[in-house]
Design a protein around this motif. Structure first.
Motif, PDB file in Angstrom:
ATOM      1  N   ARG A  31       0.874  -1.178   0.000  1.00 31.77           N
ATOM      2  CA  ARG A  31       0.000   0.000   0.000  1.00 31.77           C
ATOM      3  C   ARG A  31       0.907   1.221   0.000  1.00 31.77           C
ATOM      4  O   ARG A  31       1.899   1.273   0.757  1.00 31.77           O
ATOM      5  CB  ARG A  31      -0.922   0.007   1.217  1.00 31.77           C
ATOM      6  N   VAL A  33       1.324   5.485   0.167  1.00 31.77           N
ATOM      7  CA  VAL A  33       0.739   6.781   0.546  1.00 31.77           C
ATOM      8  C   VAL A  33       1.724   7.888   0.223  1.00 31.77           C
ATOM      9  O   VAL A  33       2.932   7.653   0.077  1.00 31.77           O
ATOM     10  CB  VAL A  33       0.385   6.817   2.055  1.00 31.77           C
ATOM     11  N   PRO A  39      -3.631   8.172   0.404  1.00 28.37           N
ATOM     12  CA  PRO A  39      -3.375   7.114  -0.580  1.00 28.37           C
ATOM     13  C   PRO A  39      -2.882   7.685  -1.908  1.00 28.37           C
ATOM     14  O   PRO A  39      -3.401   8.704  -2.386  1.00 28.37           O
ATOM     15  CB  PRO A  39      -4.745   6.450  -0.745  1.00 28.37           C
ATOM     16  N   VAL A  41      -3.114   7.291  -5.540  1.00 32.79           N
ATOM     17  CA  VAL A  41      -4.082   6.630  -6.419  1.00 32.79           C
ATOM     18  C   VAL A  41      -3.572   6.619  -7.856  1.00 32.79           C
ATOM     19  O   VAL A  41      -2.944   7.584  -8.321  1.00 32.79           O
ATOM     20  CB  VAL A  41      -5.443   7.355  -6.345  1.00 32.79           C
ATOM     21  N   THR A  80      -2.125   1.256  -8.466  1.00 28.39           N
ATOM     22  CA  THR A  80      -2.749   1.388  -7.149  1.00 28.39           C
ATOM     23  C   THR A  80      -4.228   1.762  -7.280  1.00 28.39           C
ATOM     24  O   THR A  80      -4.635   2.476  -8.196  1.00 28.39           O
ATOM     25  CB  THR A  80      -2.033   2.453  -6.300  1.00 28.39           C
ATOM     26  N   ASP A  81      -5.039   1.276  -6.325  1.00 31.06           N
ATOM     27  CA  ASP A  81      -6.466   1.598  -6.314  1.00 31.06           C
ATOM     28  C   ASP A  81      -6.732   2.840  -5.465  1.00 31.06           C
ATOM     29  O   ASP A  81      -5.807   3.564  -5.098  1.00 31.06           O
ATOM     30  CB  ASP A  81      -7.275   0.391  -5.836  1.00 31.06           C
ATOM     31  N   GLU A  82      -8.017   3.086  -5.145  1.00 28.14           N
ATOM     32  CA  GLU A  82      -8.381   4.306  -4.403  1.00 28.14           C
ATOM     33  C   GLU A  82      -7.824   4.315  -2.987  1.00 28.14           C
ATOM     34  O   GLU A  82      -7.769   5.361  -2.338  1.00 28.14           O
ATOM     35  CB  GLU A  82      -9.902   4.474  -4.365  1.00 28.14           C
ATOM     36  N   ASN A  83      -7.398   3.163  -2.485  1.00 28.54           N
ATOM     37  CA  ASN A  83      -6.784   3.088  -1.152  1.00 28.54           C
ATOM     38  C   ASN A  83      -5.259   3.091  -1.214  1.00 28.54           C
ATOM     39  O   ASN A  83      -4.598   2.947  -0.186  1.00 28.54           O
ATOM     40  CB  ASN A  83      -7.270   1.837  -0.427  1.00 28.54           C
ATOM     41  N   ALA A  85      -3.598   0.759  -2.621  1.00 30.92           N
ATOM     42  CA  ALA A  85      -3.172  -0.644  -2.575  1.00 30.92           C
ATOM     43  C   ALA A  85      -2.931  -1.173  -3.985  1.00 30.92           C
ATOM     44  O   ALA A  85      -3.584  -0.764  -4.946  1.00 30.92           O
ATOM     45  CB  ALA A  85      -4.207  -1.492  -1.864  1.00 30.92           C
TER      46      ALA A  85
END
Length: 236
Positions: A31, A33, A39, A41, A80-83, A85
């Motif tokens: 993940r 950030v 995050p 994205v 990466t997704d919206e979190n 990840a």
């Protein structure tokens, strides 16, 4: 001699390559950030490795890599997704170090070197969190306010942008092999305008400054980089 060199060249190229295991796959997840903890994205994430090396020139002829790293040294890739990840299945390469390459849509980038023993027994590479690091333009100036004619030996240590961070033992640390690549060693007060140093460094990070005069009097100072543009002055 030339003939012998060309005969040996394929052997050299092959022997310097790590072995890409046939039909063996690994799994990568993490993940990501930004420096504020939000995050990251739609960032592109690649896991790569190096399987050949650059060579010195012989008689003016350069010996080059067998192919570009971004092509056949790519082991796996995801977004990466919206979190923040990302996870994907990747090829497994028996090498001593891997590289997680991150490119954000805002032109942010990061390379995290990963030790080979970071894979679990089931060949899962799970890095719980990767935090992006911002880059600052730094000015550090020594200003002669005392009128001294002493020449100072100056050493400046900082977290240079070409220094990898290394993930090992479940934590992110600085790459010890980069110990001297982020060091400035110079003399100050030989002339009236030799006290200004400009460089780029990751932030937040710390600059360590040591300066010593001819009599052996030594001063150590630290400065914290917290902003994209920083200027520090040292009066002597």
């Amino acid at each position: 001699m030339k003939k012998l060199l060309f005969i040996l060249l394929p052997i050299i190229l092959i022997s310097c390559e790590a072995r890409l295991d046939d039909d063996k796959r690994a799994f990568f997840k993490t993940r990501i950030v930004d420096s504020s903890g939000l995050p990251l994205v739609n960032a592109s994430v690649e896991v790569t490795t190096y399987r050949s090396y650059d060579f010195f020139s012989f008689n003016g002829q350069s010996l080059v890599k067998t192919s570009e790293p971004n092509r056949d040294f790519l082991l796996g890739k995801g977004t990466t997704d919206e979190n923040g990840a990302v996870s994907f299945t990747m090829l497994f390469d028996t090498t001593y170090r891997y590289y997680v390459r991150i490119n954000g849509v805002d032109d942010s980038s990061k390379i995290l070197a990963v030790a080979s023993d970071s894979f679990n027994q089931d060949l899962t590479l799970d890095i719980p969190l990767i935090t992006m690091t911002d880059i600052a333009n730094v000015e550090l100036e020594f200003i002669n306010t005392s009128g001294t004619t002493s020449v100072y030996d100056v050493t400046i240590n900082y977290f240079a942008i070409y220094c990898d961070e290394l993930y090992e033992n479940n934590s992110v640390v600085r790459d010890e092999n980069c110990g001297f690549e982020d060091e400035i060693i110079d003399l100050v007060n030989q002339t009236t305008d030799d006290g200004l140093f400009e460089f780029r460094a990751f932030y937040p990070s710390v600059i360590d400054v040591n300066y010593r005069d001819a009599a052996g009097n030594e001063v150590n100072e630290q400065f914290t980089i917290n902003n994209p543009t920083e200027r520090y002055e040292i009066n002597y």
